[in-house]
Design an enzyme around this catalytic site. Structure first.
Site, PDB file in Angstrom:
ATOM      1  N   HIS A   1     109.655  32.472 -11.004  1.00 54.18           N
ATOM      2  CA  HIS A   1     109.741  33.033  -9.302  1.00 54.18           C
ATOM      3  C   HIS A   1     110.923  33.134  -9.314  1.00 54.18           C
ATOM      4  O   HIS A   1     111.319  33.179  -7.898  1.00 54.18           O
ATOM      5  CB  HIS A   1     108.636  32.274  -8.370  1.00 54.18           C
ATOM      6  CG  HIS A   1     107.795  32.336  -7.986  1.00 54.18           C
ATOM      7  ND1 HIS A   1     106.658  33.661  -7.081  1.00 54.18           N
ATOM      8  CD2 HIS A   1     106.085  31.964  -8.030  1.00 54.18           C
ATOM      9  CE1 HIS A   1     105.913  33.704  -7.172  1.00 54.18           C
ATOM     10  NE2 HIS A   1     104.977  32.513  -7.781  1.00 54.18           N
TER      11      HIS A   1
ATOM     12  N   TYR B   1      97.926  38.210  -8.243  1.00 56.31           N
ATOM     13  CA  TYR B   1      98.491  37.311  -9.465  1.00 56.31           C
ATOM     14  C   TYR B   1      97.733  38.141 -10.482  1.00 56.31           C
ATOM     15  O   TYR B   1      98.662  38.991 -11.655  1.00 56.31           O
ATOM     16  CB  TYR B   1      97.432  36.005  -9.247  1.00 56.31           C
ATOM     17  CG  TYR B   1      98.438  34.818  -9.157  1.00 56.31           C
ATOM     18  CD1 TYR B   1      99.140  33.981  -9.359  1.00 56.31           C
ATOM     19  CD2 TYR B   1      97.838  34.356  -7.140  1.00 56.31           C
ATOM     20  CE1 TYR B   1      99.750  32.786  -8.123  1.00 56.31           C
ATOM     21  CE2 TYR B   1      98.219  33.747  -5.982  1.00 56.31           C
ATOM     22  CZ  TYR B   1      98.699  32.427  -7.120  1.00 56.31           C
ATOM     23  OH  TYR B   1      99.857  32.109  -5.976  1.00 56.31           O
TER      24      TYR B   1
ATOM     25  N   HIS C   1     105.411  29.823 -14.332  1.00 54.61           N
ATOM     26  CA  HIS C   1     104.965  30.113 -13.250  1.00 54.61           C
ATOM     27  C   HIS C   1     106.518  30.698 -11.993  1.00 54.61           C
ATOM     28  O   HIS C   1     107.049  31.117 -12.040  1.00 54.61           O
ATOM     29  CB  HIS C   1     103.199  30.070 -13.276  1.00 54.61           C
ATOM     30  CG  HIS C   1     103.679  31.253 -11.632  1.00 54.61           C
ATOM     31  ND1 HIS C   1     103.208  32.420 -11.589  1.00 54.61           N
ATOM     32  CD2 HIS C   1     104.055  31.250 -10.244  1.00 54.61           C
ATOM     33  CE1 HIS C   1     102.549  32.676 -11.170  1.00 54.61           C
ATOM     34  NE2 HIS C   1     102.340  31.663  -9.903  1.00 54.61           N
ATOM     35  N   GLU C   2     106.640  28.870 -12.213  1.00 52.72           N
ATOM     36  CA  GLU C   2     107.768  28.809 -10.740  1.00 52.72           C
ATOM     37  C   GLU C   2     108.872  29.155 -11.656  1.00 52.72           C
ATOM     38  O   GLU C   2     109.368  29.336 -10.823  1.00 52.72           O
ATOM     39  CB  GLU C   2     107.045  27.072 -10.553  1.00 52.72           C
ATOM     40  CG  GLU C   2     106.255  26.673 -10.208  1.00 52.72           C
ATOM     41  CD  GLU C   2     105.365  27.875  -9.455  1.00 52.72           C
ATOM     42  OE1 GLU C   2     105.571  28.545  -8.528  1.00 52.72           O
ATOM     43  OE2 GLU C   2     103.408  27.438  -9.167  1.00 52.72           O
TER      44      GLU C   2
ATOM     45  N   GLU D   1     103.832  37.786  -6.836  1.00 51.38           N
ATOM     46  CA  GLU D   1     103.106  36.793  -7.502  1.00 51.38           C
ATOM     47  C   GLU D   1     102.020  37.837  -9.004  1.00 51.38           C
ATOM     48  O   GLU D   1     101.963  37.115  -9.931  1.00 51.38           O
ATOM     49  CB  GLU D   1     101.272  35.539  -6.849  1.00 51.38           C
ATOM     50  CG  GLU D   1     102.050  35.254  -5.744  1.00 51.38           C
ATOM     51  CD  GLU D   1     102.249  34.130  -5.788  1.00 51.38           C
ATOM     52  OE1 GLU D   1     102.396  33.726  -7.138  1.00 51.38           O
ATOM     53  OE2 GLU D   1     102.863  32.896  -5.150  1.00 51.38           O
TER      54      GLU D   1
ATOM     55  N   GLU E   1     107.538  27.704  -6.006  1.00 52.62           N
ATOM     56  CA  GLU E   1     108.699  28.147  -6.458  1.00 52.62           C
ATOM     57  C   GLU E   1     109.978  27.567  -5.617  1.00 52.62           C
ATOM     58  O   GLU E   1     110.947  28.583  -5.615  1.00 52.62           O
ATOM     59  CB  GLU E   1     108.315  29.530  -7.016  1.00 52.62           C
ATOM     60  CG  GLU E   1     108.857  30.424  -5.849  1.00 52.62           C
ATOM     61  CD  GLU E   1     107.547  30.605  -5.268  1.00 52.62           C
ATOM     62  OE1 GLU E   1     106.599  29.409  -5.120  1.00 52.62           O
ATOM     63  OE2 GLU E   1     106.965  31.567  -4.460  1.00 52.62           O
TER      64      GLU E   1
ATOM     65  N   ASP F   1      96.803  32.152   4.704  1.00 53.24           N
ATOM     66  CA  ASP F   1      96.356  31.398   3.452  1.00 53.24           C
ATOM     67  C   ASP F   1      95.131  31.571   3.240  1.00 53.24           C
ATOM     68  O   ASP F   1      94.456  30.738   2.553  1.00 53.24           O
ATOM     69  CB  ASP F   1      96.176  29.647   4.696  1.00 53.24           C
ATOM     70  CG  ASP F   1      97.651  29.566   5.018  1.00 53.24           C
ATOM     71  OD1 ASP F   1      98.253  29.661   4.025  1.00 53.24           O
ATOM     72  OD2 ASP F   1      97.547  28.461   5.562  1.00 53.24           O
TER      73      ASP F   1
HETATM   74  N1  BES Z   1     103.587  30.748  -4.735  1.00 52.02           N
HETATM   75  C1  BES Z   1     102.399  30.461  -4.775  1.00 52.02           C
HETATM   76  C2  BES Z   1     102.168  29.723  -4.499  1.00 52.02           C
HETATM   77  C3  BES Z   1     101.499  29.323  -2.872  1.00 52.02           C
HETATM   78  C4  BES Z   1     100.723  31.302  -3.001  1.00 52.02           C
HETATM   79  C5  BES Z   1     101.508  29.151  -1.861  1.00 52.02           C
HETATM   80  C6  BES Z   1     100.810  31.680  -1.675  1.00 52.02           C
HETATM   81  C7  BES Z   1     101.164  29.757  -0.679  1.00 52.02           C
HETATM   82  C8  BES Z   1     101.065  31.233  -0.179  1.00 52.02           C
HETATM   83  C9  BES Z   1     102.336  29.510  -6.878  1.00 52.02           C
HETATM   84  O1  BES Z   1     103.911  29.944  -7.319  1.00 52.02           O
HETATM   85  C10 BES Z   1     101.730  29.709  -7.225  1.00 52.02           C
HETATM   86  O2  BES Z   1     101.200  30.429  -7.687  1.00 52.02           O
HETATM   87  N2  BES Z   1     100.931  28.195  -7.946  1.00 52.02           N
HETATM   88  C11 BES Z   1      99.995  28.310  -8.284  1.00 52.02           C
HETATM   89  C12 BES Z   1     100.383  28.522  -9.499  1.00 52.02           C
HETATM   90  C13 BES Z   1      99.712  29.233 -10.942  1.00 52.02           C
HETATM   91  C14 BES Z   1      99.737  30.870 -10.821  1.00 52.02           C
HETATM   92  C15 BES Z   1     100.223  28.798 -12.256  1.00 52.02           C
HETATM   93  C16 BES Z   1      99.309  27.487  -8.022  1.00 52.02           C
HETATM   94  O3  BES Z   1      99.006  26.287  -7.218  1.00 52.02           O
HETATM   95  O4  BES Z   1      97.859  27.591  -8.601  1.00 52.02           O
HETATM   96 ZN    ZN Z   2     103.535  32.145  -7.552  1.00 48.07          ZN
END
Ligand code: BES
Ligand code: ZN
Length: 629
Positions: free
Chosen positions: A328, A410, A324-325, A347, A300, A402
């Site tokens: 955010h 979520y 989703h993005e 999330e 995002e 990570d």
């Molecule tokens: N911000 C997150 C990705 C993220 C979270 C990166 C924690 C590093 C640490 C992004 O918004 C996200 O949630 N992406 C998901 C999307 C899905 C849930 C629709 C993904 O990449 O799978």
């Molecule tokens: Zn996210």
């Protein structure tokens, strides 16, 4: 002996990776109410060495040159700061694998000390502040192995002619390309000048000018204060196509048209979200389509979400990622988690908003199907995770955020908000969220601050419907509280019926009426197959539905999971190709994990991983190398 020396230099630092002091603002924060972890200090960032309580960085001026031959970004950053304590004499920044060449203030060199590095969190950079200064300039260069930067050769791009670079800062990787206070509770505005080879375009999570001259020098401003994990840069043969008044897409030429069509509903999503949750605060909302090695579905980055190309399915079936993005922009970018323990505030709220946006744009049936699929992902995680990792306000001390990625923040977060919505009524809950985004706009908040606000507002307004214990249970205890909402879908009941009939031998696969099925029905059909299927059954499914040849990456993923579990060889060419062309961790990691369970599977995984590795992002390598050792 060597090992002991390593322990001595790394462990004590890692254990001590809290801001140097507890200043007044942190001391005033409410203590955590999590009974199992009462010595966690809410608001303390255990993943940053920086000292914002003493000296807070407020603005960055970044000037970097991208050298694609050396895979190095080099240049300088000037940090404006404010002293929180009048006598503060040092500014502590986070770095990771950076070569620090010089630090100056008012044009004069100042002393600095780069402490020994922690393997997960990098090295603290301590700068002695001259009394008179309010900014320092650091000249530095990144390492080709920077954990937050991926350098792609032309062959790893769609066009095959130009190289590509992108950054991914969340959670703790901004420090690998900028020395800064890498904590989500520090917000900065920034300006940047990026030098690239003249044929390439640079874009950032900032104001981008789609009409900019392509001359290898690009200027950006981000006037709203953002946390460091939202600073992002990409460089490539990028072109722009508008999708609506405030929305457009940047992509390599080969993907531009397809992306603009796939994501054509972005402008409507933006309008619908504004209508419900208050004005969009970030001016434009554009998408950047990355090469397939992008390790996430989406990120995002403000004004410019970074998006995997694996969701360009041709039928808008996977566009909940865009919802989703976009969401955010409210939950995450406007109101931000103060520490990674509070990630669920980003999330969970975003997942809740995603469902609401999807319902507004595509209707109740699709929303229900997506909610059931999300709920099943959550249940699978709850079956597999330790209790502590099922807690929304998770204890991440001593762990790299990570490594703790799951559906808990979520889907459990979203389910909690769904329960609040059901209890107080949708309109009232929407009003609460609108007020919440406004109240905490451009602030970074802890779980405890959220709970205090919730108690003061919604719980006080609806004492009959809500109570504090139940809220505590949702946030600080594992599992899903009894009586929580359970998503249901009528469409899926028909799919269950079809699957059962087929499994019972009452119906041939080719007789199942799948003509009207959406991707969601296919996913539900496949994800709920029994663990063991015979070769005959697999061949029947494959020949009736062409699953091995599916061009939908999510359907292919679900099918390949079944194929690996049952060692269905006819799918293995496709599997190999999938693993070496896609770097999105959510899609490849479960396959590597499943393959690693048998010696033959592991040998296959090793071969695919060895071929794919040069094209994988550092995060994807780190997340999967354990499966192929
Ligand atoms: N911000 C997150 C990705 C993220 C979270 C990166 C924690 C590093 C640490 C992004 O918004 C996200 O949630 N992406 C998901 C999307 C899905 C849930 C629709 C993904 O990449 O799978
Ligand atoms: Zn996210």
């Amino acid at each position: 002996m060597k090992k002991l020396a390593w322990l001595l230099t790394t462990i004590p630092l890692y254990m001590a990776c809290t801001p140097a002091t507890d200043n007044a603002s942190q001391a005033q924060l409410p203590q955590s109410t999590n009974p199992s972890a009462d010595n966690i200090k809410a608001g303390v960032d255990y993943h940053s060495f920086s000292n914002p309580d003493e000296v807070t960085v407020t603005h960055l001026d970044i000037e970097l040159t991208a050298n694609f031959t050396a895979k190095v970004l080099s240049g300088s950053v000037t940090l404006d700061y404010e002293r929180q304590t009048p006598n503060a004499s040092s500014l502590i920044l986070d770095t990771r694998d950076l070569a620090i060449e010089r630090v100056t203030a008012n044009g004069e060199a100042v002393d600095f000390n780069l402490r020994p590095a922690d393997p997960e969190l990098g090295a603290a950079l301590e700068i002695n502040l001259p009394q008179s200064a309010s900014q320092v300039t650091i000249e530095y260069a990144t390492s080709p192995q920077a954990s937050g930067v991926q350098w792609l050769t032309p062959s790893q791009t769609a066009g095959k002619e130009h190289p590509f670079l992108f950054t991914q800062a969340q959670a703790v990787h901004a420090r690998s390309f900028i020395p800064l206070q890498d904590s989500p509770q520090v917000r900065v505005t920034y300006n940047a000048t990026i030098h690239t080879p003249p044929e390439l375009l640079a874009v950032m999570s900032a104001a981008n000018d789609p009409q900019t001259e392509r001359d290898g020098e690009y200027d950006f401003t981000m006037p709203q204060p953002v946390p460091s994990y939202l600073i992002a840069l990409a460089i490539g043969d990028l072109h722009f196509k508008p999708m609506g008044e405030r929305t457009g897409v940047y992509a390599e030429p080969a993907l531009l048209e397809a992306a603009a069509e796939e994501f054509a509903d972005t402008e409507s999503m933006l309008l619908a979200t504004e209508n419900t949750y208050g004005p969009y605060g970030w001016d434009r909302y554009d998408l950047l389509i990355l090469p397939p090695s992008f390790p996430f579905g989406g990120m995002e980055n403000p004004r410019l979400s970074f998006i995997t190309p694996t969701v360009i399915a041709g039928d808008k079936s996977l566009v909940s990622l865009i919802a989703h993005e976009l969401a955010h922009s409210w939950s995450g970018n406007t109101v931000t988690n103060a520490t990674w323990r509070d990630l669920w505030l980003n999330e969970g709220f975003t997942t809740y908003l995603t469902y609401r946006i999807m319902e507004m744009i595509y209707g109740n049936d699709r929303y229900r199907m997506e909610a059931v699929l999300g709920y099943q992902d959550l249940q699978n995680d709850i079956a597999a995770l330790d209790d502590n990792d099922e807690i929304l306000a998770i204890d991440l001390r001593g762990r790299n955020p990570d490594d703790v990625f799951s559906n808990i923040p979520y889907e459990k977060g979203a389910l909690f908000l769904r329960e609040l919505e059901h209890k107080v009524g949708r309109d009232n809950f929407d009003q609460f969220l609108l007020n919440y985004f406004d109240h905490f706009a451009f602030k970074s908040i802890t779980t405890d601050e959220f709970v205090a606000y919730l108690n003061k507002t919604l719980v006080a307004d609806y004492p009959e419907q809500l109570n504090e214990e139940r809220i505590q249970q949702w946030i600080f205890e594992p599992g899903i509280p009894a009586g929580a909402p359970v998503p249901e879908s009528d469409a899926f009941m028909l799919v269950d019926q079809a699957r059962q009939n087929w499994l019972a031998g009452e119906k041939a696969a080719s007789d199942i009426k799948t003509a009207g099925w959406t991707v969601h029905e296919w996913l539900y059909f496949l994800n709920n197959m029994p663990a063991q299927l015979s070769d005959e059954q697999l061949a029947e499914l494959d020949s009736a539905f062409g699953l091995t040849a599916s061009t939908n990456n999510e359907i292919a993923h679900s099918w390949l999971m079944i194929a690996v579990h049952n060692e269905y060889q006819p799918a293995y060419n496709r599997l190999y190709n999938y693993l070496v062309t896609i770097g999105r961790n959510k899609l490849v990691k479960p396959l590597y994990r499943e393959l690693s369970k048998t010696p033959e599977g592991k040998a296959f995984a090793q071969k695919a991983f060895a071929e794919a590795r040069p094209g994988y992002h550092p995060l994807t390598i780190k997340a999967n190398e354990g499966f192929v050792e």
